[in-house]
Design an enzyme around this catalytic site. Structure first.
Site, mmCIF file in Angstrom:
data_model
loop_
_atom_site.group_PDB
_atom_site.id
_atom_site.type_symbol
_atom_site.label_atom_id
_atom_site.label_comp_id
_atom_site.label_asym_id
_atom_site.label_seq_id
_atom_site.Cartn_x
_atom_site.Cartn_y
_atom_site.Cartn_z
ATOM 1 N N GLY A 159 0.798 -1.217 0.000
ATOM 2 C CA GLY A 159 0.000 0.000 0.000
ATOM 3 C C GLY A 159 0.831 1.268 0.000
ATOM 4 O O GLY A 159 0.442 2.272 0.588
ATOM 5 N N CYS A 160 1.947 1.246 -0.655
ATOM 6 C CA CYS A 160 2.907 2.342 -0.641
ATOM 7 C C CYS A 160 2.954 3.012 -2.012
ATOM 8 O O CYS A 160 2.670 2.380 -3.032
ATOM 9 C CB CYS A 160 4.279 1.750 -0.282
ATOM 10 S SG CYS A 160 5.672 2.862 -0.389
ATOM 11 N N GLY A 161 3.358 4.259 -2.044
ATOM 12 C CA GLY A 161 3.550 4.945 -3.315
ATOM 13 C C GLY A 161 4.613 4.278 -4.173
ATOM 14 O O GLY A 161 4.628 4.434 -5.392
ATOM 15 N N THR A 185 4.930 0.982 -4.374
ATOM 16 C CA THR A 185 4.471 -0.371 -4.697
ATOM 17 C C THR A 185 4.579 -0.695 -6.186
ATOM 18 O O THR A 185 4.919 -1.832 -6.527
ATOM 19 C CB THR A 185 3.036 -0.595 -4.176
ATOM 20 O OG1 THR A 185 3.055 -0.428 -2.752
ATOM 21 C CG2 THR A 185 2.518 -1.980 -4.501
#
Length: 137
Positions: A34-36, A38
């Site tokens: 759920g990370c930028g 990803t």
């Protein structure tokens, strides 16, 4: 000391000695779904497909330490990565990379090569490249 002296937890809870990968080039990455960052999974998978037959492995260690960006179970993380990025490189049990509960492998990696914040992993998708002799390069 080298990376082959460590064991890591597989998603099924069993231990795997990194000696299993002896003689290969390794890219060790702490990841989050759920990370930028990803979308880096796509580039990682492309890299893996391009070089795996030449003795290259990517070792994926999900980590939920940075803003709760990997909250899912192993099954949920695997499903997400398969569905969105078709990843096929080895993924291990979720770990901590900083603090008192940091995985011993990551403590060693940080001792070998410090980043902008010193001996701390700054965020998700920090990468360590390991040569065929088990040394961080």
């Amino acid at each position: 000391m080298n990376v082959y002296q460590f064991s890591v937890e597989k998603q099924d809870g069993n231990q795997l000695s990194l000696d299993f990968f002896k003689g290969k080039v390794l890219l060790i990455v702490n990841t989050a779904t759920g990370c930028g960052f990803t979308p880096q999974y796509k580039g990682l998978q492309d890299l893996y497909l391009r070089y795996r037959d030449e003795g290259f492995e990517i070792l994926d260690f999900p980590c939920n330490q940075f803003k709760n960006q990997a909250p899912g179970s192993a099954e949920e993380i695997n499903s997400f990565c398969s569905l969105h990025y078709q990843t096929s490189f080895p993924r291990f049990a979720k770990i901590k990379v900083n603090g008192k509960e940091a995985d011993p492998l990551y403590n060693w990696l940080k001792e070998q090569k410090s980043g902008p914040l010193g001996k701390r992993i700054e965020w998700n998708f920090a990468k360590f490249l390991i040569n065929r002799n088990g040394q961080v390069i």
